[in-house]
Design an enzyme around this catalytic site. Structure first.
Site: not given
Ligand code: UDX
Length: 460
Positions: A11, A153-154, A156, A223, A268, A272, A279, A339
């Site tokens: 961050v 809300f970043l 990765e 958050k 989202f 799966g 996070c 991811k």
């Molecule tokens: C998340 C939030 O999206 C972000 O706003 C916050 O600031 C930090 O946490 P991140 O941890 O980078 O971001 O991952 P994200 O893209 O949110 O995915 C989170 C997990 O959910 C991953 O393991 C992804 O594979 C899973 N996922 C995501 C699903 O299983 N299904 C979905 O439809 C979307």
């Protein structure tokens, strides 16, 4: 504006580099001397697409520099972003010791009025504790501290894009001056006046981000509430997938139809193996502990977590059902990161699956485009192979655990020739069941019937 960023983790590096690129003067600091040396040498200690370019440009322009001396960073700054880690404690509560530690150092080092901004993910009411610590440890009577909260809300893998093109910027403040300063800090992004490292030559037209001014407590809650809701959506989609498996539905058809309702939204809802990363799991835990501590029943979120954890068991059941005996079976694993587009394996469901396979004494050969180095450090007993085709050689089963785009483009006919048994279990619903069947694979996934006469979405 002259800014300080404390904590050069994910961050802090994104925030500091992007704000410097947007025109501010940023001094970033961290108590990890080796990390500061790496950064001063112009190298990034994390894998984040586009961030190296932003950091190098900002350093070359003299707007970003790194120091191991917190007092030096704080001394020159008008506003200070606290971006230190708040990892989970055993209890699941957020560990706030780094925030407390930094507050004391800021209080001791400051000799002029400062705006101190929480950027780290913290439970509600942390702002109050921060203000108290700054007041208690303040050494200089001329120094006044204002506290604000500015959650990030970043995501990765897309953090640089997310920083310059946010859906919303949330600031929790207690006075007009703090509001004015934060609006000034984000003015280049609000007005689209920055050289975008993502879009060349110019950014596509779009509506400017919302600038939300709230109380500090609301900003802190926003958050946790947002991340927890994302997890809830995913768990909901995963239970729908279970229903589809029992009732012959197709989770992708169901969630696509749900998502067309703007009140639900399409994102989202990908069923799966469940969510992971540094996070969502920890923020859900911290939010649950916070609710408990304040006597609020949050069973809904407890279930979200339980459903998510159960995805691993459900995948293991699919593997068991297909292989009968897992012991000594050669299993190829494609995808280790939590991811795609990141090398991060923290709380990655794929890592947990591999651990379970090793516990069953399977022979695991694993591959991932960028996360193998980090996975190697936490997965002894696994053979790591760059080339997915080699990983598939002689395998009794192949598991798709992270939805890297390149896995869709693989020559699956060749993969089936490489394997001892063409059995694919697709834990991210990446591939088409019909196509895989046509290629002669035994194929399983989550919530989609093996073969079905798909109803194609007819758009007007
Ligand atoms: C998340 C939030 O999206 C972000 O706003 C916050 O600031 C930090 O946490 P991140 O941890 O980078 O971001 O991952 P994200 O893209 O949110 O995915 C989170 C997990 O959910 C991953 O393991 C992804 O594979 C899973 N996922 C995501 C699903 O299983 N299904 C979905 O439809 C979307």
């Amino acid at each position: 504006m002259r800014l300080a960023v404390i904590g050069c983790g994910y961050v802090g590096l994104v925030t500091g580099s992007c704000l410097a690129e947007a025109g501010h003067e940023v001094v970033a600091t961290d108590n990890d001397v080796a990390r500061i040396e790496t950064l001063r040498a112009g190298r990034l200690p994390i894998h984040e697409p586009g961030l190296d370019l932003v950091m190098q440009r900002a350093c070359a322009a003299g707007r970003l520099r790194f120091t191991g001396d917190l007092a030096e960073a704080v001394g020159a700054a008008e506003a200070i972003f606290i971006c230190v880690g708040t990892p989970p404690l055993e209890s699941g509560e957020a560990d706030l010791s780094a925030i407390d530690n930094v507050a004391r150092q800021i209080a001791a080092a400051a000799s002029s009025p400062k705006l101190v901004i929480e950027k780290s993910t913290v439970p509600a009411q942390t702002g109050e504790q921060l203000r108290r610590a700054l007041a208690v440890y303040g050494r200089n009577s001329d120094t006044t501290f204002r506290v604000a909260s500015n959650p990030e809300f970043l995501r990765e893998g897309t953090a640089v894009y997310d920083f310059f093109h946010p859906d919303r910027i949330v600031i929790g403040v207690e006075d007009q001056e703090a509001q004015r300063q934060l609006r000034e800090i984000y003015r280049p992004i609000l007005e689209g006046k920055f050289r975008c490292p993502v879009h060349q030559p110019v950014c596509p037209a779009g509506r400017p981000p919302a600038f939300l001014v709230t109380t500090i407590a609301s900003a802190e809650l926003i958050k946790h509430a947002s991340n927890s809701f994302l997890g809830l959506k995913i768990s909901y989609a995963n239970v729908i997938a279970d229903l589809c498996e029992r009732l012959g539905g197709d989770v992708e058809e169901v969630t696509r139809a749900m998502g067309l309702d703007p009140r639900i939204g399409p994102q989202f809802l990908n069923a799966g193996l469940g969510f992971g990363g540094f996070c969502l799991p920890k923020d859900i835990q911290a939010f649950l502990r916070l609710a408990e501590r304040h006597g609020v029943d949050f069973t809904l979120l407890k279930e979200t977590e339980k459903i998510n954890k159960r995805r691993i068991d459900q995948l293991m059941e699919k593997i068991q059902k297909a292989l009968w005996v897992v012991k000594d079976k050669r299993i190829a694993v494609l995808g280790l990161a939590f991811k795609p587009n990141t090398d991060d394996v923290r709380f990655a469901p794929a890592i947990e699956v591999v651990r379970r396979l090793l516990a069953e004494r399977a022979v695991v050969r694993a591959s991932d485009p960028v996360a193998m180095e980090k996975a190697r450090a936490i997965l002894p007993g696994v053979e790591f192979i760059e080339d997915p085709y080699r990983a598939a050689q002689g395998a009794d089963a192949l598991l798709l655990l992270t939805e890297w785009a390149q896995y869709r483009e693989l020559d699956w006919k060749r993969i089936s020739r490489e394997m001892a048994r063409p059995l694919v279990i697709d834990a991210r619903n990446m591939l088409s069941p019909a196509e895989m069947k046509a290629l002669g694979f035994e194929y399983d996934c989550f919530g989609r019937p093996a073969l079905n006469t798909r109803t194609t979405l007819v758009t007007a």
